[in-house]
Design a protein around this motif. Structure first.
Motif, PDB file in Angstrom:
ATOM      1  N   ASN A  57       7.816 -15.206  18.172  1.00  0.00           N
ATOM      2  CA  ASN A  57       7.239 -14.011  18.795  1.00  0.00           C
ATOM      3  C   ASN A  57       8.237 -12.862  18.739  1.00  0.00           C
ATOM      4  O   ASN A  57       9.434 -13.056  18.963  1.00  0.00           O
ATOM      5  N   CYS A  58       7.734 -11.677  18.430  1.00  0.00           N
ATOM      6  CA  CYS A  58       8.547 -10.467  18.436  1.00  0.00           C
ATOM      7  C   CYS A  58       7.700  -9.304  18.939  1.00  0.00           C
ATOM      8  O   CYS A  58       6.461  -9.393  18.996  1.00  0.00           O
ATOM      9  N   GLU A  59       8.381  -8.198  19.275  1.00  0.00           N
ATOM     10  CA  GLU A  59       7.687  -7.017  19.756  1.00  0.00           C
ATOM     11  C   GLU A  59       7.783  -5.913  18.719  1.00  0.00           C
ATOM     12  O   GLU A  59       8.825  -5.725  18.081  1.00  0.00           O
ATOM     13  N   ALA A  60       6.696  -5.196  18.539  1.00  0.00           N
ATOM     14  CA  ALA A  60       6.661  -4.104  17.576  1.00  0.00           C
ATOM     15  C   ALA A  60       7.683  -3.030  17.939  1.00  0.00           C
ATOM     16  O   ALA A  60       7.976  -2.795  19.117  1.00  0.00           O
ATOM     17  N   HIS A  90      -3.222  -0.695   6.967  1.00  0.00           N
ATOM     18  CA  HIS A  90      -2.728  -1.182   5.696  1.00  0.00           C
ATOM     19  C   HIS A  90      -1.275  -1.616   5.880  1.00  0.00           C
ATOM     20  O   HIS A  90      -0.408  -0.797   6.161  1.00  0.00           O
ATOM     21  N   VAL A  91      -0.981  -2.921   5.765  1.00  0.00           N
ATOM     22  CA  VAL A  91       0.336  -3.454   6.094  1.00  0.00           C
ATOM     23  C   VAL A  91       0.976  -4.066   4.860  1.00  0.00           C
ATOM     24  O   VAL A  91       0.402  -4.961   4.228  1.00  0.00           O
ATOM     25  N   GLN A  92       2.148  -3.596   4.509  1.00  0.00           N
ATOM     26  CA  GLN A  92       2.904  -4.143   3.387  1.00  0.00           C
ATOM     27  C   GLN A  92       3.718  -5.346   3.860  1.00  0.00           C
ATOM     28  O   GLN A  92       4.142  -5.421   5.025  1.00  0.00           O
ATOM     29  N   ASP A  93       3.934  -6.320   2.972  1.00  0.00           N
ATOM     30  CA  ASP A  93       4.787  -7.454   3.318  1.00  0.00           C
ATOM     31  C   ASP A  93       6.169  -6.951   3.728  1.00  0.00           C
ATOM     32  O   ASP A  93       6.731  -6.046   3.112  1.00  0.00           O
ATOM     33  N   MET A 149       9.583  -2.764  11.872  1.00  0.00           N
ATOM     34  CA  MET A 149       8.680  -3.435  12.814  1.00  0.00           C
ATOM     35  C   MET A 149       7.589  -2.517  13.355  1.00  0.00           C
ATOM     36  O   MET A 149       6.949  -2.843  14.345  1.00  0.00           O
ATOM     37  N   ASN A 150       7.366  -1.399  12.697  1.00  0.00           N
ATOM     38  CA  ASN A 150       6.275  -0.508  13.108  1.00  0.00           C
ATOM     39  C   ASN A 150       4.974  -0.992  12.464  1.00  0.00           C
ATOM     40  O   ASN A 150       4.441  -0.398  11.529  1.00  0.00           O
ATOM     41  N   VAL A 192       3.319 -10.680  16.581  1.00  0.00           N
ATOM     42  CA  VAL A 192       3.880  -9.381  16.949  1.00  0.00           C
ATOM     43  C   VAL A 192       3.029  -8.802  18.073  1.00  0.00           C
ATOM     44  O   VAL A 192       1.799  -8.697  17.947  1.00  0.00           O
ATOM     45  N   THR A 193       3.687  -8.434  19.162  1.00  0.00           N
ATOM     46  CA  THR A 193       2.993  -7.843  20.304  1.00  0.00           C
ATOM     47  C   THR A 193       3.506  -6.423  20.530  1.00  0.00           C
ATOM     48  O   THR A 193       4.563  -6.040  20.038  1.00  0.00           O
ATOM     49  N   ARG A 194       2.723  -5.657  21.269  1.00  0.00           N
ATOM     50  CA  ARG A 194       3.149  -4.314  21.666  1.00  0.00           C
ATOM     51  C   ARG A 194       3.158  -4.233  23.183  1.00  0.00           C
ATOM     52  O   ARG A 194       2.205  -4.634  23.844  1.00  0.00           O
TER      53      ARG A 194
END
Length: 309
Positions: free
Chosen positions: A184-187, A227-230, A255-256, A288-290
């Motif tokens: 788990n990580c935060e944006a 649209h999310v790039q690797d 991480m945006n 990923v959470t915000r």
């Protein structure tokens, strides 16, 4: 032949005196064994003990590679195995499989597929190759050999059943990550994916997180409506640190991304290029959470000349 055939090396009684069949499978490396004959006679011998076989009648050649091989391959990389053969025993074509566990006899139907090894069992006589290993790290998986004959003649079979892969010729260690890991990580915050668990992990491997439906690298996808790039992490560090463990770090600048679950894709210690699809092994998920939006304090402006009592 005792240790090679049926435990005692004694055949079933022949029905015609010319054809002899042994129980079980030959479980030794290739070698020439002597053949000794015994005639059953009531009240004299039932031909059930080694000392009853007093008449030498010839030899039998057991064809098979040497035993107790030890090999090591890496997850996400090609794999090559070179079997040796005993002196005086010429090599024959066969298939080599990698069992799900450490025993060929207990492997079950899975041994026919060599799970995690691209293309299934590899064909050859001495050199066996797989283009890529898509299996998780494992300390010991059994190497199971089958003598191959497309016609089923010449002592071989067609190597399509687990019973034909019971001959264990060694073990393979797979150096790589465990599968099914969760992080788990935060944006918009630094993200340390740790500890990444596995077998024989070393500093320098690479991971990325992806919104794609499977790990291939080199494309972008829709996640959370965007649209999310690797996104590729820095090379892993701290694999030798007991309290930290293998760590793949994503700086806050990358991480945006929208909140959501992303696939974690692995590339080993070789060249890791997103555009050529080197990140082929999915090792788990990154959520990923915000965080909540900052609270805004509300107040009332004071009137001019109004003093607080």
């Amino acid at each position: 032949v005792a240790r090679a055939l049926g435990g005692e090396g004694i055949s079933y009684p022949s029905m015609d005196g010319t054809i002899f069949v042994w129980p079980g499978f030959a479980a030794v490396e290739g070698e020439i064994f002597g053949l000794c004959w015994c005639r059953m006679a009531e009240g004299v011998t039932d031909c059930r003990h080694a000392q009853d076989f007093l008449v030498p009648v010839g030899e039998v050649l057991i064809q098979g590679p040497s035993l107790d091989h030890r090999f090591s391959c890496r997850s996400g990389d090609p794999c090559l195995v070179n079997l040796t053969w005993p002196s005086g025993v010429f090599s024959v074509d066969g298939l080599l499989s990698v069992a799900p566990g450490s025993s060929c006899r207990d492997a079950g139907p899975g041994v026919v597929d060599a799970p995690g090894f691209e293309g299934g069992p590899a064909a050859g006589s001495e050199v066996f190759k797989w283009s890529v290993v898509l299996a998780e790290g494992a300390e010991a998986r059994a190497l199971c050999w089958c003598a191959f004959s497309p016609t089923g003649l010449g002592g071989g079979g067609n190597c399509t059943t687990s019973e034909e892969f019971v001959h264990q010729v060694g073990l393979m260690e797979i150096k790589g990550p465990s599968l099914g890991q969760r992080f788990n990580c935060e944006a918009e915050q630094p993200c340390d994916v740790a500890p990444i668990r596995g077998v024989g992990l070393e500093n320098g491997f690479s991971v990325l997180f992806s919104a794609q439906s499977f790990c291939v690298g080199g494309a972008s996808s829709d996640a959370g409506g965007s649209h999310v790039q690797d996104v590729v992490a820095s090379p892993a560090l701290n694999c030798g640190a007991y309290f930290k463990g293998c760590t793949a770090a994503f700086p806050w600048q990358v991480m945006n991304v929208p909140a959501g679950d992303y696939r974690l894709c692995w590339c080993g210690l070789g060249t890791c290029n997103v555009t050529t699809g080197d990140y082929v092994l999915e090792i788990g998920r990154l959520r990923v959470t915000r965080g909540p939006r900052p609270k805004v304090a509300l107040g009332v402006a004071q009137r001019p000349g109004f003093a607080e009592r």
